[in-house]
Enzyme design. Sequence first.
Site, short mmCIF file in Angstrom:
data_model
loop_
_atom_site.label_atom_id
_atom_site.label_comp_id
_atom_site.label_asym_id
_atom_site.label_seq_id
_atom_site.Cartn_x
_atom_site.Cartn_y
_atom_site.Cartn_z
N GLY A 1 2.03 10.93 16.76
CA GLY A 1 2.34 12.20 16.06
C GLY A 1 3.76 12.47 16.58
O GLY A 1 4.77 11.82 16.80
N ALA A 2 3.94 13.87 16.91
CA ALA A 2 5.40 14.33 17.39
C ALA A 2 5.67 13.76 18.57
O ALA A 2 6.71 13.92 18.87
CB ALA A 2 5.26 15.83 17.45
N GLY B 1 2.29 8.13 9.38
CA GLY B 1 1.42 6.97 9.85
C GLY B 1 2.11 5.64 9.00
O GLY B 1 2.20 4.62 9.39
N ASP B 2 2.02 6.09 7.75
CA ASP B 2 2.25 4.89 6.71
C ASP B 2 3.80 4.54 6.85
O ASP B 2 4.18 3.21 6.56
CB ASP B 2 1.57 5.28 5.17
CG ASP B 2 0.36 5.83 4.95
OD1 ASP B 2 -0.42 5.12 5.82
OD2 ASP B 2 0.12 6.75 4.34
#
Lengths: 300, 300
Positions: free
Chosen positions: A216-217, A245-246
């Site tokens: 994530g971040a 994520g893609d």
Amino acid sequence: MILTVTLNAALDVTYETPQVSWDGVNRVAAVHRRAGGKGVNVARVLAALGQDVLVTGLAGGPTGRAVERDLDSAGLAHALVPVAGETRTTLVVAEPAAHTLFNEPGPTVGEDEFADFLRTYEALLREARAVVLSGSLPRGLPATTYATLAAFARDRGVPAIVDADGEPLRHAPDGRPAIIKPNAEELARAVPHGSPEEGAEALRDRGAGAVIVSLGASGALAVTADGTFRARMPYAVDGNPTGAGDALVAGLALGLVAPGPWPELLRRAAALGAAAVAAPVAGAFDPGVYEAVHPLIEIV
Amino acid sequence: MILTVTLNAALDVTYETPQVSWDGVNRVAAVHRRAGGKGVNVARVLAALGQDVLVTGLAGGPTGRAVERDLDSAGLAHALVPVAGETRTTLVVAEPAAHTLFNEPGPTVGEDEFADFLRTYEALLREARAVVLSGSLPRGLPATTYATLAAFARDRGVPAIVDADGEPLRHAPDGRPAIIKPNAEELARAVPHGSPEEGAEALRDRGAGAVIVSLGASGALAVTADGTFRARMPYAVDGNPTGAGDALVAGLALGLVAPGPWPELLRRAAALGAAAVAAPVAGAFDPGVYEAVHPLIEIV
């Protein structure tokens, strides 16, 4: 081309409504329909980056046709294999202050249908330089499916990325894919003990060429044959993390077709993930954010 | 054959869910999809009664195709005219204790598309013994549409039934249809002053051959050239009133292709309406309830 596989493709539908009257009758103000599923999102990002890409997977019924029609209108080449069941719809009822999701169960895929898919997959692999195996599996397919498809590609000299969860992720290393890309929660479910680094190393020990963990971040972690690298983000990007994520997977796929040093590949993939957060829908990314964040990502 | 016109056809979708988490993520336990729209329901009842029936109207996009596919699987002949916009979906999120409806806006129909429909309609009228004009109009079509279609049929010697609401109902008598079938609320909106009988007489005075007002569990009222008749129900049937009016319209259409005395026609139509209440979905009726209630309906 880069082949993306979406076995559980979806039609992503959004109903915009000012305020829902639950247990009542609601007029939908606007309807948006869009082909979805993680492999489709990856293909959108790759196409936006100028890559030659092909979407395969399974599609059934009028909803499957709606998915194909949306891919056509997006200019994405596709070769989806027909199944008897109806492709799932994911519905978001979007009020200004609340989003309610409804996920249809989708089709149950028969053995004959998967055999049909394998024939198509084999033919498409002949032209593929890399294959991306992403997302959930429809009912009826075994948890070993991604391992099978990765091994099939490997036997034909095509490197594969697997982005999966649960049992399909646990089995993925058996197919010896070039890359497995879980996020931290998925990795913790697949390898319950130890740190993300230890989990990634465990998957690599079982057969994956490299394991990239999206955080994530906080960036990403890469456990590779050349060592372990972390991408550290300079700042958090505001927006919608769905599809980040893609986009990161799309960046990793670029590295499979144009290899380079891992720090460089990881920086680009992490920048694409961050740029996707800044875009309103999954499968899109903000090029300005990409340009801004890319040089500031530290690889350590 | 009997032609039923559904200009605003729908795909009726039901999501069965144990309990909805609003502002959350919900797995749909079961999905049901069924071609809908009032004219489709009328056609289902007529086909179940052994009548030769044809469904026409407008259909667009993958949802329109889903409607056609469901008509195929129900064995209902259809000739839907394609439109560019996407046929609407009506969604019921069905929890055990609550039903939440979402109605999509549906397509906006262009003048050229309606001209295409008129050509098809004219060709189909050559084989039609009666035509049923039912339900809401899609955006883009004028409120005079049913009056136009009824007049078109009349000019070709085909009697028409109009089942409409609002402005299309107010304009319907201008087309001099054989029958107009509002329910009590629709009639009160179209003719705001006076009793149902006075309202029905007003519509007849403006051009309708007969006006039949459905009154739910209270039966029906018929204002005709042969006089005024009321169907009084012997008891209320428990169940789902959706589609009861469509079954009653199907009964009235039978009277147009095999004329008889009004009391007999009205008794049969009212019995079909009651038998539809006992069936779980619109377009179906319970033959046992029909047989039981039919002889007990009083016509006065």
